[in-house]
Write an enzyme that holds these catalytic residues in place. Structure first.
Site, PDB file in Angstrom:
ATOM      1  NE  ARG A  24      -0.647  -0.141   4.975  1.00 49.83           N
ATOM      2  CZ  ARG A  24      -1.288  -0.029   6.128  1.00 49.83           C
ATOM      3  NH1 ARG A  24      -2.580   0.229   6.141  1.00 49.83           N
ATOM      4  NH2 ARG A  24      -0.639  -0.172   7.273  1.00 49.83           N
ATOM      5  CD  GLU A  46     -17.077   2.514   1.975  1.00 47.14           C
ATOM      6  OE1 GLU A  46     -16.258   2.685   2.902  1.00 47.14           O
ATOM      7  OE2 GLU A  46     -18.330   2.483   2.156  1.00 47.14           O
ATOM      8  CG  PHE A 104     -14.907  -0.772   3.434  1.00 42.69           C
ATOM      9  CD1 PHE A 104     -15.797  -1.488   4.216  1.00 42.69           C
ATOM     10  CD2 PHE A 104     -13.880  -0.090   4.060  1.00 42.69           C
ATOM     11  CE1 PHE A 104     -15.686  -1.512   5.607  1.00 42.69           C
ATOM     12  CE2 PHE A 104     -13.760  -0.101   5.446  1.00 42.69           C
ATOM     13  CZ  PHE A 104     -14.664  -0.814   6.215  1.00 42.69           C
ATOM     14  CG  ASP A 139      -7.719  -4.589  11.270  1.00 40.01           C
ATOM     15  OD1 ASP A 139      -7.154  -4.344  12.352  1.00 40.01           O
ATOM     16  OD2 ASP A 139      -7.682  -3.810  10.302  1.00 40.01           O
ATOM     17  NE  ARG A 191      -2.849  -3.556   9.272  1.00 38.75           N
ATOM     18  CZ  ARG A 191      -3.695  -3.750  10.267  1.00 38.75           C
ATOM     19  NH1 ARG A 191      -4.701  -4.582  10.130  1.00 38.75           N
ATOM     20  NH2 ARG A 191      -3.534  -3.095  11.402  1.00 38.75           N
TER      21      ARG A 191
END
Length: 341
Positions: free
Chosen positions: A22, A70, A95, A128, A178
């Site tokens: 990213r 979104e 998303f 997460d 990530r």
């Protein structure tokens, strides 16, 4: 240790050092910003999580904050593309699924030149947990007509892929990542949409991988080399359109295929490869991926071990596919003997 008695995983590569995909994506946007004035970036209030904070700082007048909406952002991207600009739509992969209908109609169906770039895919999301670990995105976007689907392997390839998708005329879905990712590709490596590349030659079996699994596939090849196996490793960073010619040649030359992806085993890279093989060159095949379940909270490498996506898990899949090939060859030999051939 006997043939295919796989030892412990080799030292971790993913998450141990290097730039995240990213961050490589975000910095590449900045590098491209001065040279190409026709693209903009759309964000859903998570620029710090997608790497686009770099572009926001450098080009604030070309950065559009759409908020936590979104579906609206995807529709806005379609409208922006209709007047000749190239929008990069950026958010987390889960998303993107929320906006799948708009991606289908406002982008793909309308033939808009929109680039959808998603961070936080797969078990790589880590702590997460299962609600944020998107294991379905490759399947969902691969099924949309006309949508190109890409999952780069390291920061160097991410840089090249970002420029390539900007130059490509048409809708694209691309994964980032990530965790810090070790650079694994040679400085002479050249990314091309629709083309896979052999990173390591081998004659006994082929591992075809994408994203974070490419580094683990190379690690698995090291494990298997200690057992006398010659393993070919392919980086298939474009899942759609798949490199059919390369898949078929690998099947012809090694006679066994293992796919590896940080994704559900249904609908992603493994399915794309299987669709090629079943038509053009059937051979024994094994799928490494999450086996139709949600993930859970944990460090990415711990989750990779638990769900069988680590180097040892890939090596064990290689052993299974080689046993299946051997069994098939024995059966064919028996049938030929019985028929008097």
């Amino acid at each position: 240790m006997g043939m295919c008695e796989v030892g412990q995983p080799v030292p971790v590569q993913i998450g141990s050092s290097g730039d995240s995909l990213r961050e490589a994506f975000g910095r590449t946007l900045v590098q491209l910003g001065d040279q190409y004035l026709n693209f903009v970036v759309l964000d859903a209030d998570i620029a710090g999580g997608t790497g686009t904070h770099h572009f926001r700082k450098a080009f604030p007048d070309r950065f559009y904050q759409c908020g936590i909406a979104e579906q609206n952002m995807m529709g806005v991207a379609g409208g922006i593309a209709s007047v000749g600009l190239v929008p990069f739509v950026t958010t987390f992969a889960v998303f993107c699924l929320r906006a799948l209908e708009q991606a289908r109609l406002s982008v793909a169906y309308a033939k808009r030149n929109v680039k959808i770039v998603a961070s936080h895919p797969g078990l790589d999301v880590g702590p997460d947990g299962g609600s944020a670990q998107c294991l379905e995105d490759l399947a969902a976007f691969r099924a949309i007509p006309g949508m190109v689907v890409i999952s780069p392997a390291d920061p160097y390839e991410m840089e090249q892929a970002t420029k390539a998708v900007l130059m490509y005329d048409g809708p694209v879905y691309m994964r980032t990542g990530r965790s810090p990712a070790k650079r694994i590709l040679h400085p002479n490596y050249q990314f091309e949409i629709g083309k896979g590349q052999i990173l390591q030659q081998g004659k006994d079996v082929t591992i075809i991988a994408c994203g974070v699994e490419v580094a683990r596939a190379l690690d698995a090849a090291v494990l298997l080399a200690k057992e006398g196996l010659s393993v070919r490793v392919v980086n298939m960073s474009t899942i759609k359109p798949i490199d059919r010619e390369l898949v078929v040649s690998c099947a012809q030359e090694t006679g066994a295929i293992v796919t590896a992806e940080d994704h559900n085993i249904y609908g992603g890279l493994g399915s794309a490869v299987a669709e090629v093989l079943v038509r053009d060159h059937p051979c024994p095949m094994e799928f490494v991926g999450v086996k139709d379940s949600f993930g859970e909270s944990g460090e990415p490498e711990e989750l990779a071990v638990k769900y069988g996506l680590c180097s040892k898990g890939i090596a064990e899949a290689v052993c299974r596919v080689l046993k299946r090939r051997e069994s098939m060859e024995d059966s064919q030999a028996t049938q030929m003997a019985r028929s008097g051939q």
